[in-house]
Write an enzyme that holds these catalytic residues in place. Structure first.
Site, mmCIF file in Angstrom:
data_model
loop_
_atom_site.group_PDB
_atom_site.id
_atom_site.type_symbol
_atom_site.label_atom_id
_atom_site.label_comp_id
_atom_site.label_asym_id
_atom_site.label_seq_id
_atom_site.Cartn_x
_atom_site.Cartn_y
_atom_site.Cartn_z
ATOM 1 N N ASP A 139 -15.875 -9.235 -0.647
ATOM 2 C CA ASP A 139 -14.926 -8.573 0.409
ATOM 3 C C ASP A 139 -16.057 -7.728 1.093
ATOM 4 O OD1 ASP A 139 -13.365 -7.493 -1.134
ATOM 5 O OD2 ASP A 139 -12.249 -7.830 -1.195
ATOM 6 N N CYS A 141 -28.440 3.625 -17.620
ATOM 7 C CA CYS A 141 -27.425 2.773 -19.073
ATOM 8 C C CYS A 141 -28.000 2.384 -19.732
ATOM 9 C CB CYS A 141 -27.374 1.734 -17.861
ATOM 10 S SG CYS A 141 -26.375 2.003 -16.807
ATOM 11 N N LEU A 159 -14.365 3.865 -0.858
ATOM 12 C CA LEU A 159 -15.686 4.059 -0.641
ATOM 13 C C LEU A 159 -16.324 4.781 0.507
ATOM 14 C CD1 LEU A 159 -16.139 0.205 -2.108
ATOM 15 C CD2 LEU A 159 -16.440 2.413 -3.352
ATOM 16 N N ARG A 197 -1.736 8.334 6.272
ATOM 17 C CA ARG A 197 -1.231 6.341 6.814
ATOM 18 C C ARG A 197 -0.147 7.076 7.726
ATOM 19 N NH1 ARG A 197 -2.443 1.793 4.575
ATOM 20 N NH2 ARG A 197 -3.823 2.328 2.242
ATOM 21 N N CYS A 208 -26.661 3.290 -22.836
ATOM 22 C CA CYS A 208 -25.647 3.934 -23.532
ATOM 23 C C CYS A 208 -24.558 2.493 -24.253
ATOM 24 C CB CYS A 208 -24.991 3.076 -22.096
ATOM 25 S SG CYS A 208 -23.139 3.423 -22.156
ATOM 26 N N SER A 230 1.315 -1.492 0.037
ATOM 27 C CA SER A 230 -0.371 0.169 -0.254
ATOM 28 C C SER A 230 0.503 1.592 0.066
ATOM 29 C CB SER A 230 -0.846 -0.249 1.550
ATOM 30 O OG SER A 230 -1.846 -1.405 1.121
ATOM 31 N N CYS A 253 -13.734 -8.805 -11.034
ATOM 32 C CA CYS A 253 -15.096 -9.568 -11.068
ATOM 33 C C CYS A 253 -15.642 -7.464 -11.265
ATOM 34 C CB CYS A 253 -14.334 -9.793 -9.247
ATOM 35 S SG CYS A 253 -17.033 -9.641 -8.432
ATOM 36 N N CYS A 311 -20.122 -2.948 -11.175
ATOM 37 C CA CYS A 311 -19.807 -3.628 -9.690
ATOM 38 C C CYS A 311 -20.969 -2.933 -9.217
ATOM 39 C CB CYS A 311 -18.508 -3.601 -9.121
ATOM 40 S SG CYS A 311 -18.234 -4.044 -7.464
HETATM 41 S S1 SF4 Z 1 -20.240 -6.585 -5.074
HETATM 42 FE FE1 SF4 Z 1 -18.753 -5.967 -7.293
HETATM 43 S S2 SF4 Z 1 -16.567 -6.987 -6.086
HETATM 44 FE FE2 SF4 Z 1 -18.460 -7.875 -5.145
HETATM 45 S S3 SF4 Z 1 -18.764 -10.123 -6.209
HETATM 46 FE FE3 SF4 Z 1 -20.357 -7.683 -6.960
HETATM 47 S S4 SF4 Z 1 -19.347 -7.027 -8.697
HETATM 48 FE FE4 SF4 Z 1 -18.067 -8.589 -8.010
HETATM 49 S S1 SF4 Z 2 -20.799 2.545 -18.813
HETATM 50 FE FE1 SF4 Z 2 -22.225 0.730 -17.581
HETATM 51 S S2 SF4 Z 2 -22.939 2.437 -16.038
HETATM 52 FE FE2 SF4 Z 2 -22.275 3.815 -16.879
HETATM 53 S S3 SF4 Z 2 -24.040 3.899 -18.436
HETATM 54 FE FE3 SF4 Z 2 -23.194 2.096 -19.065
HETATM 55 S S4 SF4 Z 2 -24.158 1.328 -18.608
HETATM 56 FE FE4 SF4 Z 2 -24.233 1.826 -17.530
#
Ligand code: SF4
Ligand code: SF4
Length: 279
Positions: A186, A226, A105, A44, A229, A32, A164, A239
């Site tokens: 997580d 979206c 976040l 930190r 888009c 980090s 992910c 996510c």
């Molecule tokens: S919240 Fe985001 S990081 Fe967690 S499982 Fe869903 S897509 Fe993956």
């Molecule tokens: S990039 Fe993804 S989150 Fe953003 S407007 Fe397009 S589909 Fe929606």
């Protein structure tokens, strides 16, 4: 079975003995470092309230000396996102080869705004600038691995998912806590999503628990933006935990869409430049 070890550290206690161990067992180390010296020392602090940058830099130098594979993990706060130039200069100066930015976040149940939590506008501003600096370096024959750019290239060029949520759907990650309890992600280590205990159930059994399936099927509120888009098939809303940090904000601005607008038309240029730099 081949086992790969990885460890995440703030770099405070890594010494020669640790390095010999990490090297011997071929650990991949996540270190980090928050962007640049001043930013790191802002947040930190050690137990005495002193900045820890100097000690972490020492660890970075040790990892270099022992030729241990590592990537730098940097928490991307709203203030830091406005300092893309300084962050990039630092990465260059220290010849850091791999970096991953982790959006800062707000709490899951936050009701008020937080100055540090990344917003889609700052996400876009940061990565658009970073892309320009990164391309400039590439044209000089120097390559730096930036995780999100790698993920985009993997997805767009190789059709490989290496992050992910990049295709908009959750996957069960089997996060195991100290008591053996297992969670799907997580970001969601919450009682309601505890799938069971690793001492008692197999991975397959854990996967088929109702709560795992509920987590996977949880409906995401897809903003109306979206549906119009051009990247909808590539992203599908992204996510769910990152939605306030990088996707569509209350004004209908999508940070990720802005980045994709810059990144996708340049794919061929990027691939051409990469060819000359990476074997
Ligand atoms: S919240 Fe985001 S990081 Fe967690 S499982 Fe869903 S897509 Fe993956
Ligand atoms: S990039 Fe993804 S989150 Fe953003 S407007 Fe397009 S589909 Fe929606």
């Amino acid at each position: 079975m081949t086992v790969h070890y990885a460890i995440q550290t703030n770099g405070m206690v890594i010494n020669d003995k640790w390095c010999r161990f990490l090297k011997e067992h071929r650990f991949l180390v996540g270190l980090s470092i928050d962007g640049h010296p001043l930013a790191h020392d802002r947040h930190r602090l050690d137990a005495k309230g002193r900045g820890t940058f100097a000690r972490v830099l020492q660890t970075k130098r040790l990892l270099d000396a022992y030729q241990i594979e590592y990537n730098v993990l940097c928490v991307l706060t709203n203030p830091l996102a406005k300092e893309a130039q300084r962050v990039f200069d630092f990465l260059k100066e220290e010849q850091i080869a791999f970096v991953q930015f982790i959006p800062c976040l707000a709490d899951l149940d936050a009701t008020s705004t937080n100055d540090y939590a990344l917003t889609p506008r700052n996400f876009a501003g940061f990565y658009q600038q970073l892309l320009a600096f990164w391309l400039q370096e590439l044209t000089q024959g120097r390559y730096l691995s930036i995780k999100l750019f790698d993920d985009l290239l993997n997805l767009l060029v190789r059709q490989q998912v290496t992050a992910c949520g990049i295709l908009g759907n959750c996957q069960v990650q089997y996060v195991i806590e100290a008591d053996g309890s297992v969670y799907p992600c997580d970001f969601y280590v919450l009682d309601e999503f505890r799938m069971g205990y690793i001492q008692e159930q197999t991975l397959r059994e854990l996967f088929s628990q109702d709560c795992s399936q509920q987590f996977l099927c949880q409906k995401k509120d897809m903003p109306s933006k979206c549906t119009q888009c051009p990247f909808q098939k590539l992203c599908r809303g992204g996510c769910k935990r990152m939605k306030d940090a990088m996707y569509v904000d209350s004004e209908g601005f999508c940070g990720y869409q802005e980045l994709l607008k810059d990144f996708t038309p340049r794919i061929n240029e990027i691939l051409g430049l990469l060819q000359g730099v990476i074997q």
